[in-house]
Design a protein around this motif. Sequence first.
Motif, mmCIF file in Angstrom:
data_model
loop_
_atom_site.group_PDB
_atom_site.id
_atom_site.type_symbol
_atom_site.label_atom_id
_atom_site.label_comp_id
_atom_site.label_asym_id
_atom_site.label_seq_id
_atom_site.Cartn_x
_atom_site.Cartn_y
_atom_site.Cartn_z
ATOM 1 N N SER A 40 18.243 40.957 15.798
ATOM 2 C CA SER A 40 18.700 39.654 16.293
ATOM 3 C C SER A 40 20.035 39.756 17.012
ATOM 4 C CB SER A 40 18.804 38.660 15.142
ATOM 5 O OG SER A 40 19.716 39.132 14.174
ATOM 6 N N THR A 41 20.765 40.826 16.787
ATOM 7 C CA THR A 41 22.054 41.015 17.471
ATOM 8 C C THR A 41 21.883 41.598 18.870
ATOM 9 O OG1 THR A 41 22.298 43.166 16.388
ATOM 10 C CG2 THR A 41 23.369 41.277 15.333
ATOM 11 N N ASP A 42 20.694 42.046 19.186
ATOM 12 C CA ASP A 42 20.440 42.615 20.509
ATOM 13 C C ASP A 42 20.585 41.539 21.588
ATOM 14 O OD1 ASP A 42 19.899 44.983 19.261
ATOM 15 O OD2 ASP A 42 17.738 44.963 19.614
ATOM 16 N N GLU A 43 21.270 41.875 22.635
ATOM 17 C CA GLU A 43 21.502 40.951 23.752
ATOM 18 C C GLU A 43 20.181 40.450 24.335
ATOM 19 O OE1 GLU A 43 23.764 38.783 26.504
ATOM 20 O OE2 GLU A 43 24.527 39.972 24.840
ATOM 21 N N THR A 44 19.186 41.308 24.399
ATOM 22 C CA THR A 44 17.901 40.926 24.982
ATOM 23 C C THR A 44 17.214 39.835 24.167
ATOM 24 O OG1 THR A 44 17.683 43.195 25.792
ATOM 25 C CG2 THR A 44 15.720 41.837 25.853
ATOM 26 N N VAL A 45 17.258 39.939 22.850
ATOM 27 C CA VAL A 45 16.652 38.920 21.991
ATOM 28 C C VAL A 45 17.364 37.587 22.194
ATOM 29 C CG1 VAL A 45 16.266 38.208 19.599
ATOM 30 C CG2 VAL A 45 15.839 40.573 20.271
ATOM 31 N N GLN A 46 18.669 37.615 22.212
ATOM 32 C CA GLN A 46 19.438 36.392 22.431
ATOM 33 C C GLN A 46 19.123 35.777 23.793
ATOM 34 O OE1 GLN A 46 23.612 37.190 21.727
ATOM 35 N NE2 GLN A 46 23.143 38.353 19.878
ATOM 36 N N ASP A 47 18.996 36.632 24.799
ATOM 37 C CA ASP A 47 18.688 36.160 26.154
ATOM 38 C C ASP A 47 17.318 35.489 26.210
ATOM 39 O OD1 ASP A 47 19.354 36.118 29.070
ATOM 40 O OD2 ASP A 47 17.540 37.351 29.171
ATOM 41 N N VAL A 48 16.327 36.100 25.580
ATOM 42 C CA VAL A 48 14.971 35.545 25.590
ATOM 43 C C VAL A 48 14.925 34.210 24.847
ATOM 44 C CG1 VAL A 48 12.618 35.906 24.740
ATOM 45 C CG2 VAL A 48 13.798 37.749 25.928
ATOM 46 N N LEU A 49 15.553 34.144 23.677
ATOM 47 C CA LEU A 49 15.563 32.890 22.918
ATOM 48 C C LEU A 49 16.283 31.783 23.689
ATOM 49 C CD1 LEU A 49 16.227 34.281 19.335
ATOM 50 C CD2 LEU A 49 14.157 33.128 20.128
ATOM 51 N N ALA A 50 17.400 32.115 24.306
ATOM 52 C CA ALA A 50 18.130 31.124 25.109
ATOM 53 C C ALA A 50 17.281 30.651 26.282
ATOM 54 C CB ALA A 50 19.451 31.715 25.603
ATOM 55 N N ASN A 51 16.541 31.563 26.882
ATOM 56 C CA ASN A 51 15.678 31.194 28.009
ATOM 57 C C ASN A 51 14.574 30.234 27.573
ATOM 58 O OD1 ASN A 51 15.197 31.697 30.902
ATOM 59 N ND2 ASN A 51 13.212 32.416 30.161
ATOM 60 N N ILE A 52 13.976 30.484 26.405
ATOM 61 C CA ILE A 52 12.930 29.600 25.891
ATOM 62 C C ILE A 52 13.482 28.190 25.708
ATOM 63 C CG2 ILE A 52 11.461 29.093 23.900
ATOM 64 C CD1 ILE A 52 11.172 32.206 23.576
ATOM 65 N N ILE A 53 14.650 28.085 25.121
ATOM 66 C CA ILE A 53 15.266 26.773 24.895
ATOM 67 C C ILE A 53 15.591 26.098 26.224
ATOM 68 C CG2 ILE A 53 17.301 25.593 23.949
ATOM 69 C CD1 ILE A 53 17.274 27.890 21.762
ATOM 70 N N MET A 54 16.226 26.836 27.141
ATOM 71 C CA MET A 54 16.606 26.273 28.432
ATOM 72 C C MET A 54 15.387 25.793 29.221
ATOM 73 S SD MET A 54 18.537 28.085 31.659
ATOM 74 C CE MET A 54 17.116 29.102 32.027
ATOM 75 N N VAL A 55 14.357 26.625 29.293
ATOM 76 C CA VAL A 55 13.165 26.273 30.068
ATOM 77 C C VAL A 55 12.442 25.087 29.429
ATOM 78 C CG1 VAL A 55 10.930 27.112 30.888
ATOM 79 C CG2 VAL A 55 12.938 28.567 31.074
ATOM 80 N N THR A 56 12.468 25.002 28.110
ATOM 81 C CA THR A 56 11.862 23.858 27.435
ATOM 82 C C THR A 56 12.558 22.560 27.841
ATOM 83 O OG1 THR A 56 11.186 25.236 25.577
ATOM 84 C CG2 THR A 56 11.304 22.855 25.181
ATOM 85 N N TYR A 57 13.874 22.579 27.901
ATOM 86 C CA TYR A 57 14.614 21.400 28.362
ATOM 87 C C TYR A 57 14.264 21.060 29.812
ATOM 88 C CZ TYR A 57 17.804 20.535 24.451
ATOM 89 O OH TYR A 57 18.345 20.175 23.239
ATOM 90 N N LEU A 58 14.190 22.072 30.664
ATOM 91 C CA LEU A 58 13.866 21.829 32.072
ATOM 92 C C LEU A 58 12.457 21.255 32.220
ATOM 93 C CD1 LEU A 58 15.414 25.028 33.699
ATOM 94 C CD2 LEU A 58 16.368 22.706 33.658
ATOM 95 N N LEU A 59 11.507 21.788 31.443
ATOM 96 C CA LEU A 59 10.142 21.269 31.489
ATOM 97 C C LEU A 59 10.101 19.822 31.030
ATOM 98 C CD1 LEU A 59 7.119 21.641 31.954
ATOM 99 C CD2 LEU A 59 6.967 22.603 29.631
#
Length: 106
Positions: A40-59
Amino acid sequence: MKIDRGLEVTRNIKIIEWLKTEILSSVSALYDLMFKGARSTDETVQDVLANIIMVTYLLSKRLGLKYSDIDNKIKEKIRVAIREDHKVEKWYGDLTTLKEHIKARE
């Protein structure tokens, strides 16, 4: 400059389809990272989770909702889950922590 209403509808449909694809792609990437043992500390995991949240708001915005509508629905779902003693709350207290996090942001 006058924008053709048909063009605007077409653009909206196109972006909705792209956002749906982006969510699926991000969820797939998350599953892949978890399968490979990413932490969970990996930058990639954080990036993917943030993207899911952001795209959900945009949708949600493209579907005619306000960001605050989604925020309010999240708060409501947290309240209900706490009241119903959801396992994630019962075992870890995560919903209370999330509720406090959201309240601190306001």
